[in-house]
Structures are given as C-alpha cells and as structure tokens.
Design an enzyme around this catalytic site. Structure first.
Site, short mmCIF file in Angstrom:
data_model
loop_
_atom_site.label_atom_id
_atom_site.label_comp_id
_atom_site.label_asym_id
_atom_site.label_seq_id
_atom_site.Cartn_x
_atom_site.Cartn_y
_atom_site.Cartn_z
N ASN A 57 -71.24 -82.56 -28.16
CA ASN A 57 -70.43 -83.04 -29.27
C ASN A 57 -71.14 -82.72 -30.58
O ASN A 57 -72.33 -83.03 -30.73
CB ASN A 57 -70.23 -84.55 -29.16
N GLY A 71 -74.74 -83.42 -17.23
CA GLY A 71 -76.11 -83.46 -17.70
C GLY A 71 -76.16 -83.91 -19.15
O GLY A 71 -76.90 -84.82 -19.52
N HIS A 95 -75.30 -74.76 -28.58
CA HIS A 95 -73.85 -74.90 -28.67
C HIS A 95 -73.37 -75.27 -30.07
O HIS A 95 -72.20 -75.07 -30.39
CB HIS A 95 -73.37 -76.03 -27.76
N GLU A 101 -64.52 -83.41 -23.04
CA GLU A 101 -64.28 -82.08 -22.49
C GLU A 101 -63.78 -82.19 -21.05
O GLU A 101 -64.37 -82.93 -20.26
CB GLU A 101 -65.56 -81.24 -22.52
N HIS A 145 -80.28 -76.24 -24.96
CA HIS A 145 -78.95 -75.78 -24.53
C HIS A 145 -77.86 -76.42 -25.40
O HIS A 145 -76.99 -75.74 -25.94
CB HIS A 145 -78.76 -76.14 -23.05
N GLU A 146 -77.93 -77.74 -25.54
CA GLU A 146 -76.88 -78.42 -26.30
C GLU A 146 -76.90 -78.00 -27.77
O GLU A 146 -75.86 -77.84 -28.40
CB GLU A 146 -77.04 -79.94 -26.18
#
Ligand SMILES: [Zn+2]
Length: 848
Positions: free
Chosen positions: A274, A270, A310, A135, A306-307
């Site tokens: 993916n 952080g 996503h 990214e 958080h990840e």
C-alpha cells in the site's frame, strides 16, 4: 478487454478524487462511512455503475454539479458482480460532478478487505486492530468505488476513531479534533494519484517508532504492538537505505509524502505494498538483528526492499489490468535482490536467489506449468498468478535480461519506462519497448518468448574439435520433447590458460557454434547462471568443470549440482552420477551450493528405509563432518554472515539427515544455552532447535510448545513453532495437530504448519490423513490463498501406499482459487514417485 466484460465497469463515468470518511470502532463488527467522489461524466447516463460488495448505500445519495443536485432514485446491488447501480431519475448530461453517498459495511475476520486482527499484551489483555488488505478487488468491500487498477484517483481520508488509538493511512495526518465522546476525527493529506487496491487504513492500540527516521525528506516509521517497538530499528534502517537507493536507481524521488510500515498480528500474505503504508507479517518486519539468524534478517531485508520497490513499480506505474500483476511482482522480486545486494554485498544474495530458483525450475518443467503471463478476464483468474512462476521465474527472467543487456543499459530502460508512464498504467510490452530503445537489442521478441511460452530450455554443450556447439530443447521429466525453442540470452565464459573471455550471445532455435578458445579451456555456457536454463555438458567438458571447481563462481557450482540432480529426476542419469560428484565439493564454502547438495540428499533419504538408510546416513556424515570441522561450532572473529549460515546448515544436516548422535548431543546443549544466554550464535541456535526436535521426545515437545508462545522475538517463536513438525513420535504428531487446530496457532500460520507436518519423513502420514479426514472442518479457518499449502506439503510424500490416496483425494477436492497450483503439485508428486521407483533399487544396493 471490451466494455462489455462483466468484470470491467463502463467508461462513461471516471473518478478523479475520493474524499472518504470512515467511522471505525475496533469493538464493533460493522462500520459507517460517507464519501464525496469527484467524477467526470463522459456521455449522457441514466445510471452510475460502480463496485461495491457487502457495503450498503443508504438513502439520500446525490450527484451534484456546481449548480444542480440530483438525488439518486435507487441503489441496486448486484452481489455476484460486486457492483452497485445508482439509478438516476433523469438522464444526466456529461460534465463534472461530485457523487455523495453514505454507506455501512462489515469488518471481516478472515484477513481480507477491512478486517480485525487481535493480539494479547503482557498483562493478558486482548487488543483489536482494524486493518485492510484490498488487493486484488476488496476495496469495494470498504467503500463504493471504481475498483479497477487503471481507474486511478487521489484519496483524502478522514477517520473517526477512539481517541486513544493510533490511526494511520497512506498519507500523513493533517488534523485532529474531538468527535462524539471518546472519539476523535482525524484527517489525512490528499494522496498521490493511485489505484484503489493500494488504499490502506490501520487503526488500533499500536505503537509508533519515534522520532521518525528520514530518507531525504521522507519521514519513516514502524507501527506495531507497543511491546515490540524495540524490534523495529532494523526495518527502519533497511527502509532508509531502500528509499534512497531506489530513488537513485529509478531517477525519481519517492512519490508519497511519508512511509509507515505496519506489523499486523494476523496477515495472510507476506506483506502488501500500500502506497505510504506498507503492511507486513510480524516475522517479516520485526527482528532483533543481534539475535536473528542470517536468513531471518535477510527475510526482513528482502521483504522491505520488495515492498518499497513497488512504491515506484506498481504504485506509481501500475498494470492496466490483472494480467500484468506478474510483472509487478517479478520486478519487485528482482529489484529487492538488487537493492539488498547493494546494501550487503557480502551476503551474495543472488547466490541465494538461485536456491529459490530451484523450485521454479521444478514447477516449470512440468507438463502442467503455465506461461508467466496469460489472458485474465476476471480478477479471480489472476489469483493463480501469485505463485513461484510469477515471483521466481518472473524475477529470474528479468535478471537474465538485465545481465545480458548490462546493468546500466537495463537501468536506463527502467528510468525511461517510469518517466513515460508515471501516475498511469501500462501493458507488459511497454517495458520491453523501453528496454529495447535503451539497448538497441530485440528485447520484445526475446521476452515475449519467455513470458508467453511455458517451460524453459536445456542447453546441450558439446565440444566438436575446436568448436563448442550449443543446442537447445525444452527440459521436462514428464513431457516428450515438443519442439518449443527460445531466443536464449546467454553469457558464455571460457577460461583458458592465457586468460578469460566473456561472450554475450543469443542462442536461437537452430543453436550456435563458438570457437573453443584453447584445447584445455573451461567452458561455462551460462556464466553467473543468470539465464533461466539448465546446462548439460558432454562428459569431457563436464569433468573439466568438476575437477576445477575453484575456478567457478558459487552460482556456477550451484547450477552444476542442481543440473546433476535434475538429470537424475528426469531419468537422464542414474543416482550415481549425482552422488559420485559430491566428494569433489569437499572444500565447498558457499551455503547456496551446500543447500543444493542437501536438497538432493534429502530426496535420497526419502527413498530409503532400514539398513540402507543407515548406510546412507554414514555417507551424509562423511560428507558433512569435515566441512563442519573446518568451521567449528563456535563462531570465529573472521566469520562472515554466510559462514555462520553455513555452520547452521551443516549442523542441521548432520543432526537430522545424518542422525548423528554426537551432533544431537551438542545441539541439546546449544539449544539450552541459547534460551538463557546470548552466547550462542543465532544460526547455530536456530539449527539446534531443529536438531533437538528431530531427536527429541515429550519433554522437549512441552518446552517447544511454550517457547512457540513466549519466546522474545517473532523469529524465535517461529523457529520453535516450525520445529514442532520435526518430532518423530506418532503421539507427538497427534499433539501437534491438536495444537495447530487450536487458538494457540494463528490461522495465518496454521496452513504452513500443517504443510511442514505432512513433510515429516517419518510421521507425516498422520498429518496428511488428518487433513484428508477433516478437510471441511479445517478449511473455513484459513485465508483462501493459504489453503494450497496443505497440498504442497502432501506432494512431497512418495510412499507407494500413500501416493494413490493423495492423488485420489485431490482429484475429488479441488482448490479452485489455486487450481493450477494443485494440479502441478499432484504432477510433481507423480514425478518424484516415479523417480523413487526408478532409482530406489539403485540406492538400496549402493547403500546395502
Ligand atoms: Zn510484491
């Protein structure tokens, strides 16, 4: 954006599937690859234009259909555009084809694209790990591709790697066979339809937790250095909870086939979402929950949540272009709090969210703030979006609308949005439209104002007889009032002797009048502090609040303190209005409120010298001692995690800001004990590490240096590393600088450590001057996205002698990738220097 944009590929060729084979050897600095890309040609073409940067396409590339094979005549790279044009010998008619090509590329050492990370095991052997971070636009450094978020496709990876290392990608391994001697060819399942920036490969001598844990049918593992596998169970636990919880919340099952979470020894950000293979900094994934302080555990929980938020919001449904990245990040931030709040309600994470929000309030009050969303042409333009306004203000305005609409209505809107756009791409307003349909409220009009206008309002609350009048104006310490207004979704709470009343109202440009429920009612204009506003009450209403603190929620008390300090910063009120309020918080038990008090006090400490500073320390000791005495140094059986956290905060404040010798003595004991036993509570241990450094000398510095390298967990290493910035001896500051520029501090940590060193109240000047004098030499070691931290540390300095020097330096030395952030840091420094000028004398005479 039109097709003519230099940053957007022509839509004449659309990819739908990549079959990629990469040959990866961690001991080599280059790699070879080949790919078959299934493409649809929409109109007759004479060239195929796709992205590629620092990858070389070899001769022999072809485009094949079921019955034709066309050789590519020439591959012409355009390095500045990050593109390759594949020229065809003749016009190619529309249809379905496979583009087949071989390529070579380079491994980076700068934590971008496909790069090498290193670690040394207990026997002193060095190991290399190949990993990727694509990214926003670095997939093109790894394989030629259509590297734009809306050109989604499936990916089927094959990796040829040394046969004794771990190789993982977004999807499960489905086959393994011997390749050339010492190498294996490992093939992986086809991925879901996704954007190129979410592709990930990790190859190296890593361990994998075994057996996997499961969320429903989804197997979950952690990959990390083999000697740290014992620190992986907490991340697995949080991942199981999160995948289950998000699956329920979103009403859609986890979209990929498995989940691996990899801890990478060198990692600039952080973590990175993916699909199916999330990568993390070690400190944000690997933790010993029995030895970690609450905040250290919380960091891991929030990052994992958080990840994983996503995986649906960002990965399954993706922004059409990079202007939408803020929503991606803001939403994941907000959802991580919702998820962790469900996992550990006793942590009251939204109170903690408010202390983070203070930074967004600061930045967004500046003249040089920005709207949350702005037009983005080049993907690089979006690099400035990865900041506190995106994550924290963005997250906060989502929290605002969620609370105002109601949690269930908001969730229904999210489900509607995800179902409608799964595997595809969206514009920001698609979300507002879905929420509008679910709620019947004018969500798009409200949110457009909040995301396209910079800044935020102050709500003035006045009692006028038996009504309460709410008006708004833009809040800023540096701007004259500019007439901007917002539709402000507020929840107003009134507490009267006969009960409590909640009203959801929309305060428009011309304000709002509400009946006062009772002459003695307590009026909380921003109940739960969920709206992103400051609230200023008239004297009568404010003194009711201050005298009845126990009727307020912690979040409301936090806002009362934060707004009082903001009024001082903005020049609305003298320092005394903040300081005189503090004794009312004598019985305060919420860490979020204390942290806000401590923030104001820390600034006051920076504005004082000599005898007045000593007297100010007396005040700090008077305020903090009774609160700590109530908790004691030793954990009690009834302590919550927040009690433990508060105990640590108070010890740190008393020992550092209060410079209290007794606390420093006890901290010395606690620090020593925490090294050799597990009898010291982790929050006390972590605070003691800071206090001992503040009061310490050479002997302690030596010890801290070795603990930074050898402590048993990444969190403890970090505690000691960060605490090195607290020593007050100039000679030790020079030693810290030498350490920070040596191999003992990883480039991923060095910019943050410099930043902390600059913030040192007493000897930060030495660190700042080193940065100034060695700018060109230190920069090449750091990831571009981390350079801004050098300015963030310097912005805290308000000494009249240093401010002009820092301002002049950064006027000459731009940080182009975070230009606006730099301009904001410099404005913030000027604001605080002006505050010092304004209240310095008041403080000096108060504490003389
Ligand atoms: Zn994110």
């Amino acid at each position: 954006m039109t097709q003519g944009s230099p940053y957007r590929l022509p839509r004449t060729v659309i990819p739908s599937r990549y079959a990629i084979e990469l040959r990866l050897d961690p001991t080599s600095s280059t790699f070879d690859g080949s790919e078959d890309v299934t493409i649809s040609v929409r109109e007759p073409i004479t060239e195929i234009v796709l992205n590629g940067k620092e990858v070389t396409v070899r001769a022999g590339a072809v485009v094949a259909s079921d019955d034709t094979i066309t050789e590519i005549a020439k591959a012409v790279p355009d390095p500045s555009a990050g593109r390759i044009s594949l020229e065809l010998p003749d016009e190619l008619p529309p249809g379905d084809y496979v583009l087949r090509l071989d390529f070579t590329g380079k491994l980076s050492d700068l934590m971008e694209g496909m790069y090498r990370s290193r670690y040394t095991d207990d026997e002193g052997r060095e190991h290399l790990v190949i990993t990727t971070h694509f990214e926003a636009t670095d997939a093109r450094r790894n394989f030629p591709c259509w590297d734009e978020p809306d050109l989604k496709a499936t990916f089927q990876m094959t990796l040829v790697v040394p046969d004794d290392v771990v190789a993982i990608t977004n999807t499960p391994e489905i086959g393994r066979e011997p390749a050339d001697p010492g190498f294996a060819r490992v093939s992986f399942a086809e991925s879901m339809v996704m954007s190129t920036y979410l592709v990930c490969v990790v190859v190296g001598n890593l361990g994998l937790t075994h057996p996997p844990v499961y969320a429903g049918e989804t197997p979950i593992r952690v990959a990390c250095r083999p000697d740290r596998l014992h620190l992986a169970s907490y991340a697995n636990e949080v991942a199981v909870f999160s995948l289950n919880w998000f699956g329920d919340y979103y009403g859609i099952a986890y979209p990929e086939q498995k989940l691996d979470q990899a801890a990478i020894p060198d990692f600039a950000q952080g973590a990175m979402e993916n699909t199916g293979l999330v990568t993390y900094r070690e400190t944000l994934l690997l933790v010993d929950p029995s030895q970690a302080a609450y905040v250290e555990k919380l960091d891991v929980a929030e990052t994992v949540a958080h990840e994983l938020a996503h995986m649906w919001f960002g990965d399954l449904v993706t922004m059409r272009w990079w202007n939408g990245i803020w929503l991606n990040e803001a939403f994941a931030t907000f959802m991580s709090y919702l998820c962790v709040d469900a996992m550990e309600p006793s942590w009251r994470v939204f109170d903690g969210f408010q202390t983070n929000r203070m930074v967004a309030f600061e930045v967004d009050a500046l003249e040089n703030t920005r709207p949350i969303e702005f037009p983005v042409e080049s993907p690089d333009d979006a690099s400035g979006m990865f900041d506190t306004l995106t994550y924290t203000k963005g997250g906060a305005v989502l929290r605002m609308i969620e609370q105002w609409l109601g949690a269930d209505v908001f969730r229904d809107g999210i489900r509607r949005y995800l179902r409608a756009h799964a595997y595809r791409n969206t514009e920001t307003h698609d979300l507002w439209d879905a929420l509008e349909e679910a709620s019947g409220e004018p969500v798009r009009r409200i949110m457009d104002a909040w995301i396209f206008q910079p800044g935020y309002p102050a709500i003035e609350v006045r009692r006028d007889g038996d009504v309460v009048r709410l008006t708004q104006h833009r809040f800023s310490p540096s701007l004259p009032e500019d007439g901007t207004t917002w539709p402000v979704p507020l929840i107003v709470r009134q507490v009267a002797p006969d009960g409590e009343q909640l009203q959801h109202v929309l305060v428009e440009a011309d304000g709002l009048e509400l009946p006062l429920e009772h002459p003695d009612a307590l009026v909380i204009a921003n109940a739960g502090s969920s709206a992103f506003v400051r609230t200023f009450y008239d004297d009568d209403l404010r003194s009711r609040l201050v005298s009845r603190l126990d009727e307020l929620a912690p979040s409301e008390r936090q806002s009362l303190v934060d707004d009082a300090w903001a009024a001082v910063v903005a020049g609305r009120a003298p320092a005394s209005s903040f300081l005189d309020m503090l004794p009312a918080f004598e019985g305060e038990s919420a860490p979020a409120v204390w942290q806000t008090i401590i923030t104001g006090l820390t600034w006051c400490d920076r504005f004082l010298d000599g005898e007045p500073r000593e007297r100010f320390r007396d005040l700090v000791r008077e305020l903090v001692r009774p609160a700590l005495a109530r908790l004691g140094w030793d954990p009690r059986s009834e302590d919550s995690d927040l009690d433990r956290e508060l105990r640590g905060d108070l010890i740190r404040t008393l020992g550092v800001l209060g410079d209290d010798p007794e606390t420093q003595g006890m901290a010395r004991e606690a620090e020593m004990l925490s090294r050799t036993t597990s009898s010291v509570d982790a929050s006390v241990g972590a605070a003691a590490v800071d206090v001992v450094a503040f009061a310490g000398g050479v002997e302690e510095f030596d010890l801290y240096e070795s603990r930074m390298l050898d402590a048993p967990t990444p969190q403890e290493q970090e505690r000691y590393r960060v605490a090195l910035s607290r020593f007050r001896d100039p000679e030790l500051m020079r030693r810290l600088i030498a350490l920070t520029t040596s191999d003992k501090v990883r480039p991923q940590d060095a910019p943050f450590l410099f930043s902390r060193a600059e913030m040192n109240r007493d000897v930060g000047k030495i660190a700042w001057r080193y940065v100034r004098d060695n700018w060109d030499e230190i920069l090449p070691r750091f990831a571009a996205s981390n350079v801004i931290h050098l300015a963030h540390g310097a912005r805290i300095i308000t000494d009249p002698e240093l401010v002009p020097e820092i301002q002049a330096f950064f006027a000459e030395h731009d940080i182009p990738q975070n230009h606006l952030s730099l301009v904001q840091a410099m404005e913030r420094q000027r604001v605080m220097a002006a505050v010092r000028e304004r209240i310095g004398a008041e403080l000096a005479s108060r504490f003389s």
